[in-house]
Design a protein around this motif. Structure first.
Motif, PDB file in Angstrom:
ATOM      1  N   VAL A   1       0.847  -1.193   0.000  1.00 60.88           N
ATOM      2  CA  VAL A   1       0.000   0.000   0.000  1.00 60.88           C
ATOM      3  C   VAL A   1       0.877   1.236   0.000  1.00 60.88           C
ATOM      4  O   VAL A   1       1.851   1.315   0.757  1.00 60.88           O
ATOM      5  CB  VAL A   1      -0.920   0.020   1.239  1.00 60.88           C
ATOM      6  CG1 VAL A   1      -1.836   1.234   1.205  1.00 60.88           C
ATOM      7  CG2 VAL A   1      -1.724  -1.264   1.344  1.00 60.88           C
ATOM      8  N   MET A   2       0.519   2.191  -0.846  1.00 65.85           N
ATOM      9  CA  MET A   2       1.245   3.458  -0.882  1.00 65.85           C
ATOM     10  C   MET A   2       0.304   4.586  -0.471  1.00 65.85           C
ATOM     11  O   MET A   2       0.213   4.949   0.703  1.00 65.85           O
ATOM     12  CB  MET A   2       1.839   3.689  -2.278  1.00 65.85           C
ATOM     13  CG  MET A   2       2.750   4.900  -2.387  1.00 65.85           C
ATOM     14  SD  MET A   2       3.403   5.156  -4.079  1.00 65.85           S
ATOM     15  CE  MET A   2       4.486   3.762  -4.252  1.00 65.85           C
ATOM     16  N   SER A   3      -0.455   5.127  -1.411  1.00 66.71           N
ATOM     17  CA  SER A   3      -1.301   6.280  -1.123  1.00 66.71           C
ATOM     18  C   SER A   3      -2.441   5.944  -0.174  1.00 66.71           C
ATOM     19  O   SER A   3      -2.946   6.822   0.531  1.00 66.71           O
ATOM     20  CB  SER A   3      -1.858   6.879  -2.418  1.00 66.71           C
ATOM     21  OG  SER A   3      -2.611   5.917  -3.132  1.00 66.71           O
ATOM     22  N   GLY A   4      -2.858   4.677  -0.127  1.00 67.50           N
ATOM     23  CA  GLY A   4      -3.943   4.275   0.751  1.00 67.50           C
ATOM     24  C   GLY A   4      -3.661   4.555   2.211  1.00 67.50           C
ATOM     25  O   GLY A   4      -4.582   4.713   3.013  1.00 67.50           O
ATOM     26  N   ILE A   5      -2.379   4.601   2.566  1.00 70.72           N
ATOM     27  CA  ILE A   5      -1.980   4.962   3.937  1.00 70.72           C
ATOM     28  C   ILE A   5      -1.256   6.295   3.950  1.00 70.72           C
ATOM     29  O   ILE A   5      -1.603   7.198   4.715  1.00 70.72           O
ATOM     30  CB  ILE A   5      -1.114   3.857   4.565  1.00 70.72           C
ATOM     31  CG1 ILE A   5      -1.943   2.582   4.775  1.00 70.72           C
ATOM     32  CG2 ILE A   5      -0.521   4.328   5.899  1.00 70.72           C
ATOM     33  CD1 ILE A   5      -1.153   1.393   5.310  1.00 70.72           C
ATOM     34  N   CYS A   6      -0.252   6.452   3.075  1.00 70.00           N
ATOM     35  CA  CYS A   6       0.535   7.692   3.080  1.00 70.00           C
ATOM     36  C   CYS A   6      -0.315   8.921   2.762  1.00 70.00           C
ATOM     37  O   CYS A   6      -0.035  10.018   3.261  1.00 70.00           O
ATOM     38  CB  CYS A   6       1.684   7.594   2.081  1.00 70.00           C
ATOM     39  SG  CYS A   6       2.981   6.436   2.561  1.00 70.00           S
ATOM     40  N   GLY A   7      -1.332   8.746   1.916  1.00 70.20           N
ATOM     41  CA  GLY A   7      -2.170   9.865   1.518  1.00 70.20           C
ATOM     42  C   GLY A   7      -3.470   9.970   2.278  1.00 70.20           C
ATOM     43  O   GLY A   7      -4.320  10.811   1.960  1.00 70.20           O
TER      44      GLY A   7
END
Length: 206
Positions: free
Chosen positions: A177-183
């Motif tokens: 997961v990238m943007s699902g948590i970072c964003g």
């Protein structure tokens, strides 16, 4: 049946922000990938050290592409991109690192295992803003990649708490997961939602 969650930095947070986010969520994820393509080796090492100082265990830290930085930081692993050294070459330099390989097809997934990678990161499964204009590979291609791979396959790309179960049902060993948590407005709450979804899916399959 344990399923992994890999958090991947998105290049949009400064090192202080990233360290704060990682500290807030690391109990709910299994690995944290430092993927900061705009950083020099010196900057990447400094960012890795900030993560460690924030309480991220070295056993959870993965450095994207840079074997030298991974070794200097004492990280657990390195994620090899298509332009990186092949796993066999990386293994010769850093026999103790956990080696991931980014792949985009069943053929590449099979090759990663033959070359000595410990796991592969396959995607993108669903449409994602990180890959604008590029067609997603979908669940059936994911299942084909899992069948082709002799090593654990981690799925990436547009994965949400709502569709993580469908991804894992195709045989993926985990999600990235990238943007699902970072964003997310509340990264900790987002990480909790992913963890709950992954645990529910793993329990249903056991």
């Amino acid at each position: 049946m344990l399923k992994e969650i890999h958090l991947i930095s998105d290049g949009r947070l400064n090192p202080e922000q990233l360290a704060g986010l990682a500290a807030a969520v690391h109990d709910m994820v299994d690995y944290i990938h430092l993927r900061e393509k705009a950083m020099s080796a010196r900057e990447l090492l400094a960012a890795a050290e900030q993560l460690l100082q924030a309480g991220i265990p070295p056993s959870k830290l993965v450095i994207n592409d840079r074997i030298d930085v991974a070794l200097a930081a004492g990280a657990a692993g390195v994620q090899l991109a298509w332009h990186s050294l092949p796993p066999a070459g990386a293994r010769g330099i850093a026999p103790g690192l956990r080696l991931g390989r980014s792949v985009h097809s069943p053929e590449e997934a099979a090759q990663a295992g033959r070359q000595g990678a410990d796991f592969c990161l396959y995607g993108h499964v669903f449409p994602t803003a990180c890959k604008p204009g590029q067609r997603e590979r979908g669940l059936e291609q994911l299942a084909a990649a899992v069948r082709s791979s002799s090593i654990p396959l981690i799925a990436i790309g547009g994965i949400t708490p709502g569709n993580a179960g469908a991804v894992l049902s195709k045989g993926a060993a985990g999600i990235a997961v990238m943007s699902g948590i970072c964003g997310a407005p509340d990264p900790a709450a987002a990480a909790e939602a992913y963890r709950a979804s992954v645990q529910a899916a793993a329990s249903a399959m056991s």
